[in-house]
Structure formats: C-alpha cells, structure tokens
Design a protein around this motif. Sequence first.
Motif, PDB file in Angstrom:
ATOM      1  N   TYR A  26       6.199   4.455  -8.664  1.00 21.86           N
ATOM      2  CA  TYR A  26       5.084   3.793  -8.401  1.00 21.86           C
ATOM      3  C   TYR A  26       5.778   2.031  -8.322  1.00 21.86           C
ATOM      4  CZ  TYR A  26       0.979   1.029  -9.961  1.00 21.86           C
ATOM      5  OH  TYR A  26       0.249   0.326  -9.760  1.00 21.86           O
ATOM      6  N   LEU A  27       6.618   1.540  -8.849  1.00 18.83           N
ATOM      7  CA  LEU A  27       6.788   0.182  -8.235  1.00 18.83           C
ATOM      8  C   LEU A  27       7.143   0.385  -6.642  1.00 18.83           C
ATOM      9  CD1 LEU A  27       8.812  -1.218 -11.456  1.00 18.83           C
ATOM     10  CD2 LEU A  27       6.992  -1.731 -10.522  1.00 18.83           C
ATOM     11  N   ALA A  28       8.046   0.903  -6.266  1.00 19.37           N
ATOM     12  CA  ALA A  28       8.301   1.496  -5.689  1.00 19.37           C
ATOM     13  C   ALA A  28       7.547   1.132  -4.079  1.00 19.37           C
ATOM     14  CB  ALA A  28       9.197   2.563  -4.892  1.00 19.37           C
ATOM     15  N   SER A  29       6.434   2.097  -4.414  1.00 20.37           N
ATOM     16  CA  SER A  29       5.006   2.219  -3.136  1.00 20.37           C
ATOM     17  C   SER A  29       4.464   1.386  -3.403  1.00 20.37           C
ATOM     18  CB  SER A  29       4.173   3.361  -3.641  1.00 20.37           C
ATOM     19  OG  SER A  29       4.265   3.452  -5.063  1.00 20.37           O
ATOM     20  N   LYS A  30       4.257   0.341  -4.841  1.00 18.89           N
ATOM     21  CA  LYS A  30       3.241  -0.828  -4.871  1.00 18.89           C
ATOM     22  C   LYS A  30       3.553  -1.911  -3.931  1.00 18.89           C
ATOM     23  CE  LYS A  30       1.256  -3.843  -8.343  1.00 18.89           C
ATOM     24  NZ  LYS A  30       0.771  -3.786  -9.847  1.00 18.89           N
ATOM     25  N   PHE A  31       5.195  -2.332  -4.068  1.00 13.62           N
ATOM     26  CA  PHE A  31       5.836  -3.002  -3.439  1.00 13.62           C
ATOM     27  C   PHE A  31       6.030  -3.016  -2.162  1.00 13.62           C
ATOM     28  CE2 PHE A  31       4.619  -4.322  -7.597  1.00 13.62           C
ATOM     29  CZ  PHE A  31       4.524  -5.227  -7.574  1.00 13.62           C
ATOM     30  N   GLY A  32       6.113  -1.618  -1.811  1.00 11.52           N
ATOM     31  CA  GLY A  32       7.112  -1.136   0.200  1.00 11.52           C
ATOM     32  C   GLY A  32       8.592  -1.171  -0.385  1.00 11.52           C
ATOM     33  N   LEU A  33       9.367  -1.205  -1.502  1.00 17.00           N
ATOM     34  CA  LEU A  33      10.538  -0.881  -1.570  1.00 17.00           C
ATOM     35  C   LEU A  33      11.319   0.490  -1.974  1.00 17.00           C
ATOM     36  CD1 LEU A  33      10.691  -3.938  -4.701  1.00 17.00           C
ATOM     37  CD2 LEU A  33      10.942  -4.109  -2.714  1.00 17.00           C
ATOM     38  N   ASN A  47      13.968  -4.111 -18.147  1.00 16.05           N
ATOM     39  CA  ASN A  47      12.020  -3.441 -18.246  1.00 16.05           C
ATOM     40  C   ASN A  47      11.009  -4.290 -18.618  1.00 16.05           C
ATOM     41  OD1 ASN A  47      12.849  -3.794 -21.091  1.00 16.05           O
ATOM     42  ND2 ASN A  47      12.468  -1.095 -21.005  1.00 16.05           N
ATOM     43  N   ASP A  48      11.018  -5.733 -18.649  1.00 14.44           N
ATOM     44  CA  ASP A  48       9.624  -6.289 -18.876  1.00 14.44           C
ATOM     45  C   ASP A  48       8.951  -5.813 -17.567  1.00 14.44           C
ATOM     46  OD1 ASP A  48       8.259  -7.982 -20.186  1.00 14.44           O
ATOM     47  OD2 ASP A  48       8.520  -8.900 -18.006  1.00 14.44           O
ATOM     48  N   ARG A  49       7.946  -5.565 -17.551  1.00 14.24           N
ATOM     49  CA  ARG A  49       7.106  -5.526 -16.781  1.00 14.24           C
ATOM     50  C   ARG A  49       6.689  -6.093 -15.708  1.00 14.24           C
ATOM     51  NH1 ARG A  49       3.948  -0.558 -15.291  1.00 14.24           N
ATOM     52  NH2 ARG A  49       4.292   0.209 -17.357  1.00 14.24           N
ATOM     53  N   ASP A  50       6.602  -8.048 -16.477  1.00 15.76           N
ATOM     54  CA  ASP A  50       6.137  -8.815 -15.470  1.00 15.76           C
ATOM     55  C   ASP A  50       6.973  -9.362 -14.653  1.00 15.76           C
ATOM     56  OD1 ASP A  50       3.204  -8.866 -16.431  1.00 15.76           O
ATOM     57  OD2 ASP A  50       3.571  -9.968 -18.411  1.00 15.76           O
ATOM     58  N   THR A  51       8.258  -9.093 -14.915  1.00 15.44           N
ATOM     59  CA  THR A  51       9.248  -9.076 -14.255  1.00 15.44           C
ATOM     60  C   THR A  51       9.430  -9.105 -13.539  1.00 15.44           C
ATOM     61  OG1 THR A  51      10.074 -10.723 -16.640  1.00 15.44           O
ATOM     62  CG2 THR A  51      11.494  -9.827 -14.450  1.00 15.44           C
ATOM     63  N   LEU A  52       9.523  -7.439 -13.279  1.00 16.12           N
ATOM     64  CA  LEU A  52       9.630  -6.646 -12.971  1.00 16.12           C
ATOM     65  C   LEU A  52       8.441  -6.733 -11.459  1.00 16.12           C
ATOM     66  CD1 LEU A  52      10.920  -3.583 -14.731  1.00 16.12           C
ATOM     67  CD2 LEU A  52      11.901  -4.931 -13.395  1.00 16.12           C
ATOM     68  N   GLU A  53       7.271  -6.997 -11.814  1.00 11.17           N
ATOM     69  CA  GLU A  53       5.992  -7.334 -10.635  1.00 11.17           C
ATOM     70  C   GLU A  53       6.752  -8.195  -9.970  1.00 11.17           C
ATOM     71  OE1 GLU A  53       3.007  -5.984 -12.462  1.00 11.17           O
ATOM     72  OE2 GLU A  53       3.377  -3.597 -12.507  1.00 11.17           O
ATOM     73  N   ARG A  54       6.240  -9.423 -10.548  1.00 13.17           N
ATOM     74  CA  ARG A  54       7.131 -10.059 -10.297  1.00 13.17           C
ATOM     75  C   ARG A  54       8.594 -10.360  -9.253  1.00 13.17           C
ATOM     76  NH1 ARG A  54       8.234 -13.819 -14.261  1.00 13.17           N
ATOM     77  NH2 ARG A  54      10.221 -13.381 -13.465  1.00 13.17           N
ATOM     78  N   GLU A  55       9.895  -9.154  -9.345  1.00 16.23           N
ATOM     79  CA  GLU A  55      10.974  -9.828  -8.788  1.00 16.23           C
ATOM     80  C   GLU A  55      10.577  -8.525  -7.436  1.00 16.23           C
ATOM     81  OE1 GLU A  55      12.955 -11.839  -8.877  1.00 16.23           O
ATOM     82  OE2 GLU A  55      12.166 -12.583 -10.101  1.00 16.23           O
ATOM     83  N   ALA A  56       9.484  -7.984  -7.943  1.00 15.27           N
ATOM     84  CA  ALA A  56       9.287  -6.538  -6.634  1.00 15.27           C
ATOM     85  C   ALA A  56       8.604  -7.302  -5.603  1.00 15.27           C
ATOM     86  CB  ALA A  56       8.776  -5.732  -7.952  1.00 15.27           C
ATOM     87  N   LYS A  57       7.261  -8.129  -5.947  1.00 13.63           N
ATOM     88  CA  LYS A  57       7.029  -8.593  -5.519  1.00 13.63           C
ATOM     89  C   LYS A  57       7.516 -10.019  -4.285  1.00 13.63           C
ATOM     90  CE  LYS A  57       2.534 -11.175  -4.611  1.00 13.63           C
ATOM     91  NZ  LYS A  57       1.395 -11.834  -4.811  1.00 13.63           N
ATOM     92  N   ALA A  58       8.099 -10.830  -5.109  1.00 16.74           N
ATOM     93  CA  ALA A  58       9.257 -11.596  -3.919  1.00 16.74           C
ATOM     94  C   ALA A  58      10.194 -10.761  -2.695  1.00 16.74           C
ATOM     95  CB  ALA A  58      10.375 -12.330  -5.075  1.00 16.74           C
ATOM     96  N   LEU A  59      10.442 -10.014  -3.312  1.00 18.37           N
ATOM     97  CA  LEU A  59      11.430  -9.417  -2.998  1.00 18.37           C
ATOM     98  C   LEU A  59      10.630  -8.215  -1.266  1.00 18.37           C
ATOM     99  CD1 LEU A  59      14.660  -7.550  -2.092  1.00 18.37           C
ATOM    100  CD2 LEU A  59      13.927  -6.288  -3.987  1.00 18.37           C
ATOM    101  N   GLY A  60       9.934  -7.668  -1.880  1.00 24.35           N
ATOM    102  CA  GLY A  60       8.858  -7.724  -0.813  1.00 24.35           C
ATOM    103  C   GLY A  60       8.606  -8.185   0.314  1.00 24.35           C
ATOM    104  N   ASN A  61       8.391  -9.231   0.117  1.00 28.08           N
ATOM    105  CA  ASN A  61       7.660 -10.350   0.608  1.00 28.08           C
ATOM    106  C   ASN A  61       9.019 -10.269   1.748  1.00 28.08           C
ATOM    107  OD1 ASN A  61       5.195 -10.337   0.310  1.00 28.08           O
ATOM    108  ND2 ASN A  61       5.033 -11.617  -1.627  1.00 28.08           N
ATOM    109  N   ARG A  62       9.997 -10.150   1.279  1.00 28.36           N
ATOM    110  CA  ARG A  62      11.088 -10.983   2.044  1.00 28.36           C
ATOM    111  C   ARG A  62      11.478 -10.251   3.983  1.00 28.36           C
ATOM    112  NH1 ARG A  62      15.969 -11.099  -1.266  1.00 28.36           N
ATOM    113  NH2 ARG A  62      15.697 -12.009  -2.759  1.00 28.36           N
TER     114      ARG A  62
END
Length: 62
Positions: A26-33, A47-62
Amino acid sequence: MPDDKSKTDNRDRSRVSGDEEYEVGYLASKFGLSIPDVRQLFVKHGNDRDTLEREAKALGNR
C-alpha cells in the motif's frame, strides 16, 4: 461468524506493520515507490505511520 462489536482491541493505528505485505504494498503504490524502497524506509525510520508517510512522500517526489 459475525463481528462482535462489544469487543475492542488495542491495535495501534499509528504504526505500520512491515511484516504485512499488504501494508508495504500500500505504501509503495500510494507514493510510487518500489517494495525495496519502502523496506529501507522501515529500517531507517521505524514503523511510525506519520514518519513513514512523510519520508515516502519526500522520496517519491525526487
């Protein structure tokens, strides 16, 4: 068997289980990772959801 609405559990919705493939996917598909990218986020940030989503969003925007 129907759900018993009187029974509640103590699941923590603010945490993501890295052992569950559907949560990692789900995280991979949500952020294109890729799955390995998401697994690295778990290793690096826990495994903190907020931290993971913030970092995944930053990584997905690169």
